[in-house]
Design a protein around this motif. Structure first.
Motif, mmCIF file in Angstrom:
data_model
loop_
_atom_site.group_PDB
_atom_site.id
_atom_site.type_symbol
_atom_site.label_atom_id
_atom_site.label_comp_id
_atom_site.label_asym_id
_atom_site.label_seq_id
_atom_site.Cartn_x
_atom_site.Cartn_y
_atom_site.Cartn_z
ATOM 1 N N GLN A 1 -38.693 -6.342 -85.717
ATOM 2 C CA GLN A 1 -37.845 -6.958 -84.644
ATOM 3 C C GLN A 1 -36.820 -7.918 -85.399
ATOM 4 O OE1 GLN A 1 -41.308 -8.016 -82.515
ATOM 5 N NE2 GLN A 1 -40.442 -6.460 -80.924
ATOM 6 N N PRO A 2 -35.654 -7.606 -85.445
ATOM 7 C CA PRO A 2 -34.821 -8.481 -86.474
ATOM 8 C C PRO A 2 -34.378 -9.775 -85.584
ATOM 9 C CG PRO A 2 -33.586 -6.650 -85.426
ATOM 10 C CD PRO A 2 -34.917 -6.338 -85.104
ATOM 11 N N TYR A 3 -34.495 -9.682 -84.326
ATOM 12 C CA TYR A 3 -33.925 -10.906 -83.429
ATOM 13 C C TYR A 3 -35.162 -11.638 -82.557
ATOM 14 C CZ TYR A 3 -29.877 -8.311 -84.205
ATOM 15 O OH TYR A 3 -28.761 -7.590 -84.724
ATOM 16 N N ARG A 4 -35.237 -12.802 -82.852
ATOM 17 C CA ARG A 4 -36.235 -13.763 -82.074
ATOM 18 C C ARG A 4 -35.489 -14.698 -81.367
ATOM 19 N NH1 ARG A 4 -41.081 -15.483 -81.713
ATOM 20 N NH2 ARG A 4 -41.814 -17.696 -81.504
ATOM 21 N N ILE A 5 -35.538 -14.609 -79.882
ATOM 22 C CA ILE A 5 -34.399 -15.062 -78.978
ATOM 23 C C ILE A 5 -35.095 -16.183 -78.042
ATOM 24 C CG2 ILE A 5 -33.002 -14.501 -77.013
ATOM 25 C CD1 ILE A 5 -33.222 -11.300 -78.294
ATOM 26 N N CYS A 6 -34.676 -17.356 -77.956
ATOM 27 C CA CYS A 6 -35.128 -18.151 -77.102
ATOM 28 C C CYS A 6 -34.087 -18.439 -75.761
ATOM 29 C CB CYS A 6 -34.874 -19.816 -77.910
ATOM 30 S SG CYS A 6 -35.549 -21.067 -76.773
ATOM 31 N N MET A 7 -34.704 -17.800 -74.819
ATOM 32 C CA MET A 7 -33.896 -17.909 -73.578
ATOM 33 C C MET A 7 -34.271 -19.217 -72.455
ATOM 34 S SD MET A 7 -33.684 -15.031 -70.614
ATOM 35 C CE MET A 7 -32.570 -13.911 -71.562
ATOM 36 N N ILE A 8 -33.294 -20.102 -72.502
ATOM 37 C CA ILE A 8 -33.600 -21.308 -71.496
ATOM 38 C C ILE A 8 -32.742 -21.228 -70.353
ATOM 39 C CG2 ILE A 8 -33.665 -23.735 -71.738
ATOM 40 C CD1 ILE A 8 -33.566 -23.765 -74.808
ATOM 41 N N LEU A 9 -33.557 -21.079 -69.177
ATOM 42 C CA LEU A 9 -32.993 -20.995 -67.793
ATOM 43 C C LEU A 9 -33.287 -22.212 -67.013
ATOM 44 C CD1 LEU A 9 -34.617 -17.210 -67.102
ATOM 45 C CD2 LEU A 9 -32.189 -18.067 -68.198
ATOM 46 N N ASP A 10 -32.418 -22.470 -65.881
ATOM 47 C CA ASP A 10 -32.494 -23.272 -65.229
ATOM 48 C C ASP A 10 -33.482 -23.380 -64.294
ATOM 49 O OD1 ASP A 10 -30.873 -21.254 -64.158
ATOM 50 O OD2 ASP A 10 -30.121 -22.594 -62.526
ATOM 51 N N LYS A 11 -34.097 -22.024 -63.967
ATOM 52 C CA LYS A 11 -35.132 -21.875 -62.975
ATOM 53 C C LYS A 11 -35.368 -20.458 -62.989
ATOM 54 C CE LYS A 11 -31.345 -21.949 -59.327
ATOM 55 N NZ LYS A 11 -31.108 -22.708 -58.089
ATOM 56 N N MET A 12 -36.202 -19.900 -62.180
ATOM 57 C CA MET A 12 -36.644 -18.601 -62.142
ATOM 58 C C MET A 12 -36.644 -18.259 -60.476
ATOM 59 S SD MET A 12 -37.210 -15.646 -63.058
ATOM 60 C CE MET A 12 -37.431 -15.519 -64.573
ATOM 61 N N ASN A 13 -35.907 -17.644 -60.196
ATOM 62 C CA ASN A 13 -35.609 -16.834 -58.877
ATOM 63 C C ASN A 13 -35.045 -15.541 -58.993
ATOM 64 O OD1 ASN A 13 -33.083 -16.831 -59.444
ATOM 65 N ND2 ASN A 13 -32.481 -18.695 -58.213
ATOM 66 N N VAL A 14 -34.820 -14.717 -57.817
ATOM 67 C CA VAL A 14 -34.600 -13.306 -57.708
ATOM 68 C C VAL A 14 -33.300 -13.131 -58.682
ATOM 69 C CG1 VAL A 14 -33.394 -13.156 -55.796
ATOM 70 C CG2 VAL A 14 -34.549 -11.335 -56.414
ATOM 71 N N LEU A 15 -32.573 -13.989 -58.636
ATOM 72 C CA LEU A 15 -31.382 -13.683 -59.523
ATOM 73 C C LEU A 15 -31.609 -13.909 -60.834
ATOM 74 C CD1 LEU A 15 -28.915 -15.738 -57.106
ATOM 75 C CD2 LEU A 15 -29.522 -13.209 -56.993
ATOM 76 N N ARG A 16 -32.172 -14.882 -61.348
ATOM 77 C CA ARG A 16 -32.503 -15.212 -62.806
ATOM 78 C C ARG A 16 -33.351 -13.949 -63.046
ATOM 79 N NH1 ARG A 16 -28.360 -17.472 -62.996
ATOM 80 N NH2 ARG A 16 -27.941 -19.499 -62.985
ATOM 81 N N ASP A 17 -34.290 -13.707 -62.510
ATOM 82 C CA ASP A 17 -35.140 -12.418 -62.744
ATOM 83 C C ASP A 17 -34.351 -11.144 -63.079
ATOM 84 O OD1 ASP A 17 -37.920 -11.762 -62.935
ATOM 85 O OD2 ASP A 17 -37.491 -10.415 -61.184
ATOM 86 N N ARG A 18 -33.142 -10.963 -62.450
ATOM 87 C CA ARG A 18 -32.388 -9.802 -62.502
ATOM 88 C C ARG A 18 -31.778 -9.990 -64.007
ATOM 89 N NH1 ARG A 18 -28.994 -9.772 -56.979
ATOM 90 N NH2 ARG A 18 -30.690 -9.177 -55.511
#
Length: 349
Positions: A97-114
């Motif tokens: 797996q060539p990519y290691r990705i850090c995802m930093i979101l403001d919050k989790m809701n139905v929209l961020r889940d999408r």
């Protein structure tokens, strides 16, 4: 007669053989990635014996403790197995797996889940994704960036923060940086940004809905001051109203004493509480939604599709946002792209 073994002799490490340059990990994970890389390029095959512990220590310039920790990590993953007094052997091939990705979101809701789901579906098995949330706390956001700068190949970020985000985000090398949803200004370098244009979105959406809005005597925007993008939405709303000579007003909250028959409301943020307040107000006064008063809400959900026979929405394609972010990583391209909103007309207007 001496026993025979199905295992081949451990291979000598090539002088110029290194792990993929794009991977920057903790020491023991560097060893794990190095072994995985040898397997991927078939320098090591199933049932081959790994280089000796001393060879690995010398080649990777790590301690014995770190080397053993890395080997144990691979053993736990089922990639290698140890045989008493013989060493470690390749048990199965793990896709690199060539990519290691850090995802930093403001919050989790139905929209961020999408966003998250579409990102994962697109990146597939090409990357490992770790997700964090800053909950609009600048100090938390800064800490997440500082502590992880050397641990990931890419950072996928949503901001919506008050503070010097520019300085903090610029600590991430531009080629590793992917900004979602909000177009942060004055960032350095060539980076990816997939954003909403809140001012243009509401202006274009209300223009599309102009025929339905004509039957209402006043347009009312409910704009919570705490909403990060409130000013841009207000600017777009006022521009539309002035260009189309519309009677309009802006409130921060739904005020029962200020609402009247003939109003058309536009709401956003506050977790749909304003939508509920307007629906309750309509029921109390026996007003028919879509006839006596109108309602336009931001961001579509399954509930809005059926609530009161359908709520008209202005909604960005969050699935596309996540998909395009993953594509930018996979194609090694940087893009600056507006993710435009679309109107879904329903009975509430």
């Amino acid at each position: 007669m001496p026993s025979t073994s199905k295992h081949k002799t451990g291979k000598k490490i090539a002088e110029n053989e290194t792990a993929p340059a794009s991977v920057h990990r903790m020491k023991y994970l560097q060893l794990a990635e190095y072994i995985n890389h040898l397997i991927e390029i078939e320098e090591l095959k199933i049932n081959d014996r790994l280089p000796s512990l001393n060879q690995l220590i010398e080649k990777l310039k790590i301690s014995k403790e770190t080397a053993l920790k890395g080997l144990n990590y691979l053993s736990e993953k089922g990639i290698i197995e140890s045989e008493y007094r013989k060493g470690y052997y390749v048990k199965k091939k793990k896709q690199y797996q060539p990519y290691r990705i850090c995802m930093i979101l403001d919050k989790m809701n139905v929209l961020r889940d999408r966003v998250y789901d579409s990102f994962l579906k697109t990146i597939k098995d090409k990357g490992v994704v770790d997700v964090y949330f800053h909950h609009h706390n600048f100090k938390v956001f800064e800490k997440l960036i500082n502590e992880n700068l050397s641990n990931y190949t890419h950072f996928v970020i949503t901001t919506f923060l008050h503070g010097n985000t520019t300085e903090v985000i610029n600590r991430i090398p531009a080629q590793k940086r992917i900004i979602l949803d909000y177009e942060e200004k004055n960032l350095s370098g060539d980076y990816t940004c997939i954003y909403q244009d809140y001012k243009t979105d509401i202006q274009e959406s209300l223009t599309e809905l102009a025929p339905q809005l004509d039957k209402y005597s006043r347009l009312v925007l409910i704009a919570p001051l705490e909403a990060f993008h409130a000013r841009e939405v207000i600017n777009g709303f006022e521009t539309f109203c002035k260009l189309n000579n519309k009677n309009h007003i802006i409130y921060n909250t739904v005020d029962e004493n200020s609402c009247k028959k003939g109003d058309a409301y536009i709401t956003f943020s506050r977790y749909d509480q304003d939508d509920v307040s307007i629906i309750k107000l309509a029921r109390k006064n026996k007003w028919t939604l879509g006839k006596d008063i109108g309602l336009i809400s931001y961001n579509d959900t399954a509930v809005k599709e059926i609530l009161e026979n359908g709520i008209t929405v202005i909604s960005t394609d969050f699935n596309k946002m996540g998909e395009e972010a993953a594509k930018a990583i996979l194609t090694k391209k940087t893009i600056m792209m507006r993710d435009p909103a679309k109107v879904i007309l329903r009975n509430s207007l």
